[in-house]
Design a protein around this motif. Structure first.
Motif, PDB file in Angstrom:
ATOM      1  N   PHE A 105       0.980  -1.326   0.190  1.00 12.87           N
ATOM      2  CA  PHE A 105       0.063   0.033   0.039  1.00 12.87           C
ATOM      3  C   PHE A 105       0.857   1.318   0.112  1.00 12.87           C
ATOM      4  CE2 PHE A 105      -3.519  -2.523   0.556  1.00 12.87           C
ATOM      5  CZ  PHE A 105      -4.685  -1.757   0.559  1.00 12.87           C
ATOM      6  N   VAL A 106       1.923   1.197   0.699  1.00 14.58           N
ATOM      7  CA  VAL A 106       2.726   2.545   0.796  1.00 14.58           C
ATOM      8  C   VAL A 106       3.670   2.646  -0.403  1.00 14.58           C
ATOM      9  CG1 VAL A 106       4.849   3.563   2.197  1.00 14.58           C
ATOM     10  CG2 VAL A 106       3.019   2.269   3.393  1.00 14.58           C
ATOM     11  N   TYR A 107       4.250   1.637  -1.101  1.00 10.53           N
ATOM     12  CA  TYR A 107       4.948   1.579  -2.203  1.00 10.53           C
ATOM     13  C   TYR A 107       4.212   2.010  -3.257  1.00 10.53           C
ATOM     14  CZ  TYR A 107       8.352   0.073  -5.771  1.00 10.53           C
ATOM     15  OH  TYR A 107       9.192  -0.104  -6.828  1.00 10.53           O
ATOM     16  N   GLU A 108       2.968   1.500  -3.462  1.00  9.99           N
ATOM     17  CA  GLU A 108       2.051   1.595  -4.834  1.00  9.99           C
ATOM     18  C   GLU A 108       1.554   3.150  -4.620  1.00  9.99           C
ATOM     19  OE1 GLU A 108       2.004   0.188  -7.309  1.00  9.99           O
ATOM     20  OE2 GLU A 108       3.277  -1.530  -6.663  1.00  9.99           O
ATOM     21  N   GLN A 109       1.638   3.763  -3.349  1.00 10.32           N
ATOM     22  CA  GLN A 109       1.044   5.107  -3.039  1.00 10.32           C
ATOM     23  C   GLN A 109      -0.543   5.106  -3.237  1.00 10.32           C
ATOM     24  OE1 GLN A 109       2.907   8.130  -5.371  1.00 10.32           O
ATOM     25  NE2 GLN A 109       4.582   8.313  -3.814  1.00 10.32           N
ATOM     26  N   ILE A 110      -1.206   3.865  -2.486  1.00 15.94           N
ATOM     27  CA  ILE A 110      -2.665   3.939  -2.780  1.00 15.94           C
ATOM     28  C   ILE A 110      -3.104   4.995  -1.745  1.00 15.94           C
ATOM     29  CG2 ILE A 110      -4.673   2.214  -1.953  1.00 15.94           C
ATOM     30  CD1 ILE A 110      -2.854  -0.186  -2.625  1.00 15.94           C
ATOM     31  N   SER A 111      -4.339   5.510  -2.288  1.00 20.67           N
ATOM     32  CA  SER A 111      -4.867   6.821  -1.741  1.00 20.67           C
ATOM     33  C   SER A 111      -5.910   6.614  -0.630  1.00 20.67           C
ATOM     34  CB  SER A 111      -5.552   7.714  -2.847  1.00 20.67           C
ATOM     35  OG  SER A 111      -6.523   7.168  -3.617  1.00 20.67           O
ATOM     36  N   LYS A 112      -5.978   7.127   0.497  1.00 24.41           N
ATOM     37  CA  LYS A 112      -7.134   7.308   1.328  1.00 24.41           C
ATOM     38  C   LYS A 112      -7.911   8.578   1.379  1.00 24.41           C
ATOM     39  CE  LYS A 112      -4.473   8.318   5.176  1.00 24.41           C
ATOM     40  NZ  LYS A 112      -4.218   8.338   6.581  1.00 24.41           N
ATOM     41  N   GLY A 113      -8.391   9.026   0.132  1.00 27.74           N
ATOM     42  CA  GLY A 113      -8.943  10.354   0.207  1.00 27.74           C
ATOM     43  C   GLY A 113      -7.975  11.294  -0.475  1.00 27.74           C
ATOM     44  N   ASP A 114      -7.780  12.213   0.336  1.00 29.66           N
ATOM     45  CA  ASP A 114      -6.862  13.460  -0.344  1.00 29.66           C
ATOM     46  C   ASP A 114      -5.099  12.947   0.069  1.00 29.66           C
ATOM     47  OD1 ASP A 114      -9.037  14.680  -1.078  1.00 29.66           O
ATOM     48  OD2 ASP A 114      -9.053  15.850   0.550  1.00 29.66           O
ATOM     49  N   GLU A 115      -5.217  11.920   0.643  1.00 32.97           N
ATOM     50  CA  GLU A 115      -3.708  11.613   1.069  1.00 32.97           C
ATOM     51  C   GLU A 115      -3.318   9.885   0.677  1.00 32.97           C
ATOM     52  OE1 GLU A 115      -3.267  12.125   5.282  1.00 32.97           O
ATOM     53  OE2 GLU A 115      -3.619  14.114   4.932  1.00 32.97           O
ATOM     54  N   TYR A 116      -1.952   9.751   0.881  1.00 30.60           N
ATOM     55  CA  TYR A 116      -1.716   8.362   0.600  1.00 30.60           C
ATOM     56  C   TYR A 116      -1.392   7.716   1.673  1.00 30.60           C
ATOM     57  CZ  TYR A 116      -1.019  10.141  -4.099  1.00 30.60           C
ATOM     58  OH  TYR A 116      -1.320  10.512  -5.679  1.00 30.60           O
ATOM     59  N   TYR A 117      -1.110   6.423   1.643  1.00 33.89           N
ATOM     60  CA  TYR A 117      -0.918   5.591   2.947  1.00 33.89           C
ATOM     61  C   TYR A 117       0.603   5.762   3.138  1.00 33.89           C
ATOM     62  CZ  TYR A 117      -5.494   3.136   3.205  1.00 33.89           C
ATOM     63  OH  TYR A 117      -6.856   2.962   3.556  1.00 33.89           O
ATOM     64  N   ASN A 118       0.704   6.139   4.593  1.00 32.00           N
ATOM     65  CA  ASN A 118       2.113   5.734   4.846  1.00 32.00           C
ATOM     66  C   ASN A 118       2.475   4.808   5.962  1.00 32.00           C
ATOM     67  OD1 ASN A 118       1.336   6.815   7.596  1.00 32.00           O
ATOM     68  ND2 ASN A 118       1.326   8.884   6.562  1.00 32.00           N
ATOM     69  N   ALA A 119       3.745   4.948   6.328  1.00 31.14           N
ATOM     70  CA  ALA A 119       3.816   3.646   7.341  1.00 31.14           C
ATOM     71  C   ALA A 119       3.289   3.895   8.830  1.00 31.14           C
ATOM     72  CB  ALA A 119       5.474   3.630   7.672  1.00 31.14           C
ATOM     73  N   GLY A 120       3.134   5.018   9.209  1.00 26.96           N
ATOM     74  CA  GLY A 120       1.952   5.153  10.534  1.00 26.96           C
ATOM     75  C   GLY A 120       0.622   4.583  10.393  1.00 26.96           C
ATOM     76  N   ASP A 121       0.039   4.991   9.122  1.00 29.58           N
ATOM     77  CA  ASP A 121      -1.353   4.589   8.914  1.00 29.58           C
ATOM     78  C   ASP A 121      -1.439   2.951   8.709  1.00 29.58           C
ATOM     79  OD1 ASP A 121      -2.106   7.008   8.595  1.00 29.58           O
ATOM     80  OD2 ASP A 121      -1.759   7.385   6.531  1.00 29.58           O
ATOM     81  N   VAL A 122      -0.373   2.253   8.210  1.00 32.53           N
ATOM     82  CA  VAL A 122      -0.345   0.956   8.158  1.00 32.53           C
ATOM     83  C   VAL A 122      -0.348   0.290   9.374  1.00 32.53           C
ATOM     84  CG1 VAL A 122       0.986  -0.997   7.317  1.00 32.53           C
ATOM     85  CG2 VAL A 122       0.422   0.848   5.759  1.00 32.53           C
ATOM     86  N   ILE A 123       0.617   0.910  10.228  1.00 30.00           N
ATOM     87  CA  ILE A 123       1.016   0.304  11.691  1.00 30.00           C
ATOM     88  C   ILE A 123      -0.389   0.529  12.397  1.00 30.00           C
ATOM     89  CG2 ILE A 123       2.273   0.388  13.750  1.00 30.00           C
ATOM     90  CD1 ILE A 123       3.526  -0.917  11.588  1.00 30.00           C
ATOM     91  N   SER A 124      -1.107   1.761  12.197  1.00 29.25           N
ATOM     92  CA  SER A 124      -2.140   1.961  13.152  1.00 29.25           C
ATOM     93  C   SER A 124      -3.435   1.140  12.704  1.00 29.25           C
ATOM     94  CB  SER A 124      -2.655   3.439  12.875  1.00 29.25           C
ATOM     95  OG  SER A 124      -1.467   4.118  13.293  1.00 29.25           O
ATOM     96  N   VAL A 125      -3.770   1.089  11.440  1.00 31.60           N
ATOM     97  CA  VAL A 125      -4.841   0.199  10.942  1.00 31.60           C
ATOM     98  C   VAL A 125      -4.535  -1.153  11.331  1.00 31.60           C
ATOM     99  CG1 VAL A 125      -5.996  -0.568   9.056  1.00 31.60           C
ATOM    100  CG2 VAL A 125      -5.346   1.784   9.255  1.00 31.60           C
ATOM    101  N   PHE A 126      -3.518  -1.912  11.003  1.00 27.71           N
ATOM    102  CA  PHE A 126      -3.000  -3.286  11.255  1.00 27.71           C
ATOM    103  C   PHE A 126      -3.335  -3.469  12.726  1.00 27.71           C
ATOM    104  CE2 PHE A 126       0.052  -6.333  12.545  1.00 27.71           C
ATOM    105  CZ  PHE A 126      -0.522  -7.614  11.555  1.00 27.71           C
ATOM    106  N   PHE A 127      -2.742  -2.861  13.815  1.00 31.30           N
ATOM    107  CA  PHE A 127      -2.877  -3.111  15.056  1.00 31.30           C
ATOM    108  C   PHE A 127      -4.268  -2.823  15.553  1.00 31.30           C
ATOM    109  CE2 PHE A 127       1.875  -3.409  14.851  1.00 31.30           C
ATOM    110  CZ  PHE A 127       2.059  -4.370  15.773  1.00 31.30           C
ATOM    111  N   GLY A 128      -4.987  -1.655  15.025  1.00 32.13           N
ATOM    112  CA  GLY A 128      -6.458  -1.699  15.566  1.00 32.13           C
ATOM    113  C   GLY A 128      -7.279  -2.802  15.259  1.00 32.13           C
ATOM    114  N   ILE A 129      -6.914  -3.393  13.938  1.00 29.38           N
ATOM    115  CA  ILE A 129      -7.570  -4.735  13.596  1.00 29.38           C
ATOM    116  C   ILE A 129      -7.185  -5.801  14.508  1.00 29.38           C
ATOM    117  CG2 ILE A 129      -7.863  -6.549  11.984  1.00 29.38           C
ATOM    118  CD1 ILE A 129      -9.482  -3.845  11.143  1.00 29.38           C
TER     119      ILE A 129
END
Length: 299
Positions: A213-237
């Motif tokens: 998700f970070v490497y392909e720059q997949i968007s989440k609205g107006d922004e792209y996923y970064n490492a912090g978003d990945v860690i937060s979402v993963f551990f939230g799940i």
């Protein structure tokens, strides 16, 4: 990030930690007091109901197992009324909170992370099956019943020289309990090792797809996923799903408490066929009775 922002985040963590400390203390203190009061009430009512039953009621079951049964059922009720119920509430709130935070930060990656759900369920089922062992406690109950019988009638045991017999009866169930304990330990070790392996598989799955998700720059609205978003979402799940698994043993204890409560209420609400406090019962003057006639009595 500036030093002022770091200080602000540190103070936020301190505030959240202080709130958790106070809140957890109040919750567990409250439910601890509730459990103690509930346990005392049912201990009292259960023993009173047992002592008011007629003699024929005691012949409907093994009287030697009654003390252990009373202790076990009242303890199950007390446990289910306090800490276990509070842990179920905590696990439910953690589950909902983790899932909500994950979907708010990035719903696309949150749906992808749900692919780990089958792995978690498999691990939980393996753990539940491997830790399920009732044979050990069953043999301990029987050994305790024999020990209590022997100690209660210790004079008769010594008078007839039955010490060896009572020792054999006691150790027989201890040997069976030891065998059940060894088998349960092997199952538990297998369950723990398998569960840890599944956990690392989940980390590999989530972080690898997060890197995509970070490497392909997949968007989440107006922004792209970064490492912090990945860690937060993963551990939230992870926390959201694992919290449901954490609640399962407490739900089991709650069900055992409900089952014990049903057994206790069955005795408390039972009306003896010969009530001891019947106001219409006949009163006899036993001091002036000179003889007793048995009519239509057969043996």
């Amino acid at each position: 990030m500036t030093l002022d922002q770091v200080r602000l985040i540190a103070f936020i963590f301190l505030a959240v930690g202080g709130a958790l400390w106070i809140g957890s203390y109040l919750v567990y203190a409250f439910w601890g007091v509730v459990a103690t009061n509930v346990g005392f009430y049912y201990w009292w009512e259960y023993m009173k109901a047992i002592l008011w039953q007629e003699a024929s009621w005691y012949e409907s079951f093994d009287i030697l197992e009654l003390p252990a049964k009373v202790s076990k059922e009242c303890l199950n009720i007390e446990t289910a009324s306090g800490e276990k119920f509070a842990n179920i509430i905590q696990a439910s709130v953690m589950s909902v909170g983790g899932l909500v935070i994950a979907f708010v930060i990035g719903w696309k990656f949150a749906f992808v992370c749900f692919g780990i759900f089958p792995f978690i369920m498999i691990g939980i089922i393996i753990m539940a099956v491997c830790t399920m062992s009732k044979g050990k406690s069953k043999y301990y109950d029987k050994a305790g019943a024999y020990a209590e019988q022997a100690l209660t009638l210790i004079r008769i045991v010594i008078a007839f020289g039955q010490e060896k017999l009572e020792e054999q009866n006691f150790t027989k169930f201890l040997v069976k309990s030891r065998k059940e304990g060894n088998i349960a330990s092997v199952k538990f070790a297998f369950g723990i090792s398998t569960f840890n392996y599944i956990i690392f598989m989940m980390y590999t799955y989530g972080l690898a797809l997060g890197g995509v998700f970070v490497y392909e720059q997949i968007s989440k609205g107006d922004e792209y996923y970064n490492a912090g978003d990945v860690i937060s979402v993963f551990f939230g799940i992870i926390f959201g799903i694992f919290s449901l698994g954490m609640a399962s043993p407490h739900i089991k204890a709650l069900n055992e408490g409900w089952a014990s409560l049903a057994e206790v209420l069955k005795v408390i609400q039972r009306k003896p066929s010969i009530p001891l406090d019947d106001p219409e019962a006949l009163e006899f003057d036993f001091e002036n009775i000179t003889h007793i006639d048995y009519v239509n009595v057969k043996f």
